[in-house]
Design a protein around this motif. Structure first.
Motif, PDB file in Angstrom:
ATOM      1  N   UNK A 156       0.824  -1.202   0.000  1.00 23.67           N
ATOM      2  CA  UNK A 156       0.000   0.000   0.000  1.00 23.67           C
ATOM      3  C   UNK A 156       0.864   1.260   0.000  1.00 23.67           C
ATOM      4  N   UNK A 157       2.150   1.127   0.336  1.00 28.92           N
ATOM      5  CA  UNK A 157       3.079   2.253   0.237  1.00 28.92           C
ATOM      6  C   UNK A 157       4.496   1.728   0.181  1.00 28.92           C
ATOM      7  N   UNK A 158       5.414   2.547  -0.267  1.00 28.44           N
ATOM      8  CA  UNK A 158       6.826   2.178  -0.318  1.00 28.44           C
ATOM      9  C   UNK A 158       7.670   3.428  -0.286  1.00 28.44           C
ATOM     10  N   UNK A 159       8.905   3.280   0.149  1.00 31.75           N
ATOM     11  CA  UNK A 159       9.827   4.407   0.211  1.00 31.75           C
ATOM     12  C   UNK A 159      11.251   3.920   0.030  1.00 31.75           C
ATOM     13  N   UNK A 166      15.140  -0.255   0.112  1.00 33.37           N
ATOM     14  CA  UNK A 166      13.754  -0.096  -0.337  1.00 33.37           C
ATOM     15  C   UNK A 166      12.847  -0.712   0.726  1.00 33.37           C
ATOM     16  N   UNK A 167      11.840   0.051   1.155  1.00 34.14           N
ATOM     17  CA  UNK A 167      10.933  -0.392   2.211  1.00 34.14           C
ATOM     18  C   UNK A 167       9.509  -0.435   1.665  1.00 34.14           C
ATOM     19  N   UNK A 168       8.832  -1.577   1.846  1.00 30.89           N
ATOM     20  CA  UNK A 168       7.458  -1.754   1.379  1.00 30.89           C
ATOM     21  C   UNK A 168       6.556  -2.055   2.575  1.00 30.89           C
ATOM     22  N   UNK A 169       5.428  -1.340   2.659  1.00 29.10           N
ATOM     23  CA  UNK A 169       4.408  -1.610   3.665  1.00 29.10           C
ATOM     24  C   UNK A 169       3.257  -2.352   2.998  1.00 29.10           C
ATOM     25  N   UNK A 170       2.968  -3.548   3.483  1.00 29.71           N
ATOM     26  CA  UNK A 170       1.937  -4.393   2.887  1.00 29.71           C
ATOM     27  C   UNK A 170       0.554  -4.019   3.394  1.00 29.71           C
ATOM     28  N   UNK A 171      -0.471  -4.312   2.580  1.00 28.78           N
ATOM     29  CA  UNK A 171      -1.843  -4.223   3.060  1.00 28.78           C
ATOM     30  C   UNK A 171      -1.996  -5.169   4.253  1.00 28.78           C
ATOM     31  N   UNK A 172      -2.687  -4.762   5.307  1.00 33.24           N
ATOM     32  CA  UNK A 172      -2.760  -5.593   6.516  1.00 33.24           C
ATOM     33  C   UNK A 172      -3.758  -6.746   6.436  1.00 33.24           C
ATOM     34  N   UNK A 173      -4.633  -6.745   5.441  1.00 35.06           N
ATOM     35  CA  UNK A 173      -5.730  -7.717   5.419  1.00 35.06           C
ATOM     36  C   UNK A 173      -5.637  -8.716   4.271  1.00 35.06           C
ATOM     37  N   UNK A 174      -4.433  -9.048   3.855  1.00 36.96           N
ATOM     38  CA  UNK A 174      -4.252  -9.981   2.734  1.00 36.96           C
ATOM     39  C   UNK A 174      -4.312 -11.416   3.249  1.00 36.96           C
ATOM     40  N   UNK A 175      -5.058 -12.242   2.536  1.00 41.77           N
ATOM     41  CA  UNK A 175      -5.130 -13.666   2.857  1.00 41.77           C
ATOM     42  C   UNK A 175      -4.794 -14.485   1.610  1.00 41.77           C
ATOM     43  N   UNK A 187      -1.493 -13.567   5.000  1.00 43.50           N
ATOM     44  CA  UNK A 187      -0.272 -13.314   4.235  1.00 43.50           C
ATOM     45  C   UNK A 187       0.625 -12.376   5.043  1.00 43.50           C
ATOM     46  N   UNK A 188       1.926 -12.651   5.104  1.00 42.35           N
ATOM     47  CA  UNK A 188       2.842 -11.809   5.874  1.00 42.35           C
ATOM     48  C   UNK A 188       4.091 -11.484   5.060  1.00 42.35           C
ATOM     49  N   UNK A 214      20.030  -8.768   0.901  1.00 46.44           N
ATOM     50  CA  UNK A 214      19.190  -9.529   1.824  1.00 46.44           C
ATOM     51  C   UNK A 214      17.814  -8.888   1.907  1.00 46.44           C
ATOM     52  N   UNK A 215      16.848  -9.660   2.406  1.00 48.72           N
ATOM     53  CA  UNK A 215      15.493  -9.182   2.653  1.00 48.72           C
ATOM     54  C   UNK A 215      15.231  -9.259   4.148  1.00 48.72           C
ATOM     55  N   UNK A 216      14.770  -8.155   4.709  1.00 53.26           N
ATOM     56  CA  UNK A 216      14.471  -8.106   6.136  1.00 53.26           C
ATOM     57  C   UNK A 216      12.967  -7.964   6.345  1.00 53.26           C
ATOM     58  N   UNK A 217      12.468  -8.517   7.469  1.00 53.51           N
ATOM     59  CA  UNK A 217      11.039  -8.452   7.789  1.00 53.51           C
ATOM     60  C   UNK A 217      10.871  -7.999   9.239  1.00 53.51           C
ATOM     61  N   UNK A 218      11.006  -6.695   9.500  1.00 58.27           N
ATOM     62  CA  UNK A 218      10.914  -6.207  10.881  1.00 58.27           C
ATOM     63  C   UNK A 218       9.569  -6.439  11.544  1.00 58.27           C
ATOM     64  N   UNK A 219       8.498  -6.565  10.753  1.00 56.77           N
ATOM     65  CA  UNK A 219       7.191  -6.948  11.285  1.00 56.77           C
ATOM     66  C   UNK A 219       6.393  -7.610  10.174  1.00 56.77           C
ATOM     67  N   UNK A 220       5.169  -8.011  10.484  1.00 59.07           N
ATOM     68  CA  UNK A 220       4.382  -8.829   9.560  1.00 59.07           C
ATOM     69  C   UNK A 220       3.976  -8.104   8.292  1.00 59.07           C
ATOM     70  N   UNK A 221       4.005  -6.786   8.308  1.00 58.60           N
ATOM     71  CA  UNK A 221       3.559  -6.029   7.131  1.00 58.60           C
ATOM     72  C   UNK A 221       4.652  -5.131   6.552  1.00 58.60           C
ATOM     73  N   UNK A 222       5.908  -5.375   6.886  1.00 55.70           N
ATOM     74  CA  UNK A 222       7.008  -4.559   6.378  1.00 55.70           C
ATOM     75  C   UNK A 222       8.064  -5.446   5.736  1.00 55.70           C
ATOM     76  N   UNK A 223       8.434  -5.100   4.510  1.00 55.66           N
ATOM     77  CA  UNK A 223       9.486  -5.803   3.781  1.00 55.66           C
ATOM     78  C   UNK A 223      10.578  -4.788   3.445  1.00 55.66           C
ATOM     79  N   UNK A 224      11.816  -5.119   3.770  1.00 54.48           N
ATOM     80  CA  UNK A 224      12.952  -4.226   3.529  1.00 54.48           C
ATOM     81  C   UNK A 224      13.960  -4.940   2.633  1.00 54.48           C
ATOM     82  N   UNK A 225      14.293  -4.338   1.499  1.00 59.22           N
ATOM     83  CA  UNK A 225      15.345  -4.837   0.620  1.00 59.22           C
ATOM     84  C   UNK A 225      16.622  -4.056   0.890  1.00 59.22           C
TER      85      UNK A 225
END
Length: 612
Positions: A156-159, A166-175, A187-188, A214-225
């Protein structure tokens, strides 16, 4: 945080989009376009969140019933009349999308469903079962499908806080889809990490993730490249549908991904059969809403595709409304459809850089290691005659670089492509004489290896070029037709051709790097042309790490100029895309890089609706 690195928030209904990075800009400055020899095309604006997009500035005729198509129109007239910006004025948009119905179009099942296998590129045509982090905008209400506009998908957003992150914020309600083995679980970010790490080892996607450390996952809805080095191309290539996210459970199951597509996407696969087609039903738990209307996606209940063995059978079935949307290969087929079905809606889209007929030649062997020979043979080709011949006016001058990255809507012009794409027999003969061939010919027979007889316009183009070289320069040309597609692939991808080979493929990609570094860097695995130019090595490396858009555009312009000056490949023409659909169908659009609802634009299935 500097102005270059800003947060991107995907547009919601009635909310203005904020663009993420300068590197994602599709518009170039007027000064830069002037330097390129082009002009900034006038584009219709659309207010985000509206349905009809405002009143049409003038009468819009997207069918041949309200205004006939005579066949005598020039491409400039056709591309304005059937411009994708006009689709928002179709009558159904006055009331908006409706739910229900079955979408039908011609499509076979793939050879394999394994997204990590060697055939993964073909699976980009089946994106309706999955999602990826980001996507490109498609639909009747899009501002301009001749240009590329990034949108969110799983994100839903990225920066980009710095050049290596690169940081991506995922939609919280994905199944995940409610089918085994995922059974509708949440989905996480860990799903993204697992998939990317698998893609880093995959034959097709590894090049996309080559600079990911590497890919980092600081929480269930954040992906960091975290990147190994700056990668200006990275965000744009993430839009490509080879980045579809699959699950760990399926990947590690006994059958793996070959069992069929299971994802988070808008449609659930029910089954398919080779040379028959496939079936799918809507995913009632899908997480996305239409960014233009705010309505829940998808609109149609089902997808059913059908395999057709030949063009005539497919055209007949479309005329009989056995399916809903079709892509005529040329103007003649399009005109025949309009005669029998004048009510159908047409869209004409600017040519993609990835699908055009051009030639490779052995730069490491005489006589093609002499730039004067290469320039002469290019100048002996009458491209206007090719456009008027097999393409019946529906083509422009060819060169495989994405003009839309420079904010240019239509194909490159002859002036932009330089002296050596101009038809000039007198100069061509002077160049051959200077290269030691004053009496004509090249001192021996020259073989042109065809691509295939089934790709008719490429075959016809090859024959025309061979005839021009014979007639205009006295060259003894021998044409060789491959026994099958595998033989051509071995010749081209293995660089086993002797002299000249026709090809159709460049990229494909949504970032210009694939049209610069990939074919032109001496160490690139996709340099099938034996290009070995230190200046191009320097330039292609520099543009990959340059995030400043005008600076990167300038580097890409210098790459084009060098490539075209040395004539490392020989360019012909690039065909426009034609899409026809029955008038009850909406959002079944093409985009410059994507055919929809099949091809790279298959994800548009989630937006398609019917007014029956």
């Amino acid at each position: 945080m500097t102005g270059r690195y800003r947060v991107h928030q995907t547009r919601k209904a009635a909310v203005t989009r904020r663009w993420a990075l300068g590197a994602l800009a599709t518009g170039a400055s007027a000064a830069f376009l002037a330097a390129c020899g082009g002009r900034k095309e006038e584009r219709a604006a659309q207010t985000p969140g509206t349905q009809a997009g405002g009143a049409a500035p003038q009468a819009v005729y997207l069918d041949a019933k309200s205004k006939p198509v005579t066949g005598k129109e020039k491409i400039e007239e056709l591309r304005e009349r059937f411009h994708p910006r006009n689709l928002k004025h179709l009558p159904g948009w006055k009331t908006g999308p409706k739910y229900g119905g079955t979408l039908r179009f011609p499509l076979n099942v793939p050879v394999s469903w394994d997204l990590t296998g060697p055939a993964a590129s073909a699976l980009a045509s089946y994106a309706m079962f999955h999602n990826k982090l980001v996507d490109f905008e498609m639909g009747d209400l899009s501002e301009n499908l001749n240009l590329v506009k990034m949108t969110g998908d799983l994100s839903q957003s990225w920066e980009q806080p710095d050049k290596l992150t690169f940081v991506f914020k995922l939609h919280p309600n994905i199944k995940w889809q409610n089918v085994p083995p995922v059974n509708g679980r949440q989905f996480t970010s860990e799903d993204v990490k697992y998939c990317v790490e698998a893609y880093q080892k995959a034959p097709v996607q590894s090049v996309i993730y080559r600079d990911v450390e590497r890919v980092e996952t600081p929480d269930a809805t954040t992906v960091v490249f975290k990147m190994k080095q700056p990668a200006a191309y990275f965000l744009r290539v993430l839009m490509q549908p080879m980045n579809l996210i699959f699950s760990r459970e399926q990947h590690e199951s006994p059958q793996g991904l070959k069992s069929g597509p299971i994802g988070t996407g808008p449609f659930i696969y029910e089954g398919g059969q080779d040379r028959v087609g496939l079936k799918a039903r809507k995913n009632s738990d899908y997480f996305k809403k239409d960014p233009f209307t705010g309505k829940q996606l998808p609109y149609v209940d089902r997808i059913e595709t059908q395999f057709y063995a030949d063009t005539n059978a497919a055209v007949a079935a479309f005329r009989d409304k056995q399916f809903d949307v079709y892509w005529p290969q040329n103007r003649s087929i399009w005109m025949d459809i309009l005669k029998s079905n004048p009510e159908v809606i047409t869209q004409i889209t600017t040519p993609p850089p990835s699908a055009q007929p051009y030639f490779a030649w052995r730069l490491d062997k005489p006589p093609f290691n002499d730039v004067r020979v290469r320039r002469a043979l290019s100048m002996a080709i009458d491209r206007e005659a090719i456009i008027a011949g097999p393409f019946d006016g529906m083509a422009g001058y060819g060169y495989a670089q994405d003009q839309t990255f420079f904010g240019q809507e239509w194909p490159w012009t002859p002036d932009q492509l330089g002296l050596y794409v101009q038809f000039n027999l007198a100069e061509a003969k002077k160049l051959l004489a200077a290269a030691g061939f004053a009496s004509g010919g090249l001192g021996r027979k020259i073989e042109i290896y065809h691509i295939t007889t089934t790709l008719t316009i490429a075959f016809d183009t090859t024959q025309l070029v061979a005839d021009m070289w014979r007639r205009n320069l006295g060259i003894d040309v021998v044409e060789t037709i491959p026994p099958d597609a595998a033989a051509w692939q071995q010749k081209f991808f293995g660089v086993q051709y002797d002299d000249v080979i026709m090809t159709w493929y460049a990229g494909p990609s949504l970032d210009p790097d694939a049209y610069a570094y990939d074919p032109l860097h001496s160490k690139s695995p996709k340099n099938y042309f034996k290009v070995n130019d230190p200046e191009l090595d320097r330039l292609t490396e520099a543009q990959r790490v340059e995030f400043d858009v005008p600076k990167r555009q300038q580097l890409l312009k210098e790459i084009m100029q060098r490539d075209l000056d040395q004539m490392y490949r020989i360019w012909t023409v690039t065909p426009y895309k034609i899409n026809v659909r029955h008038p009850y169908l909406y959002n079944a659009v093409d985009q410059i890089h994507a055919w929809g609802p099949r091809g790279w634009g298959s994800k548009v299935c989630e937006y398609i609706w019917m007014d029956k």
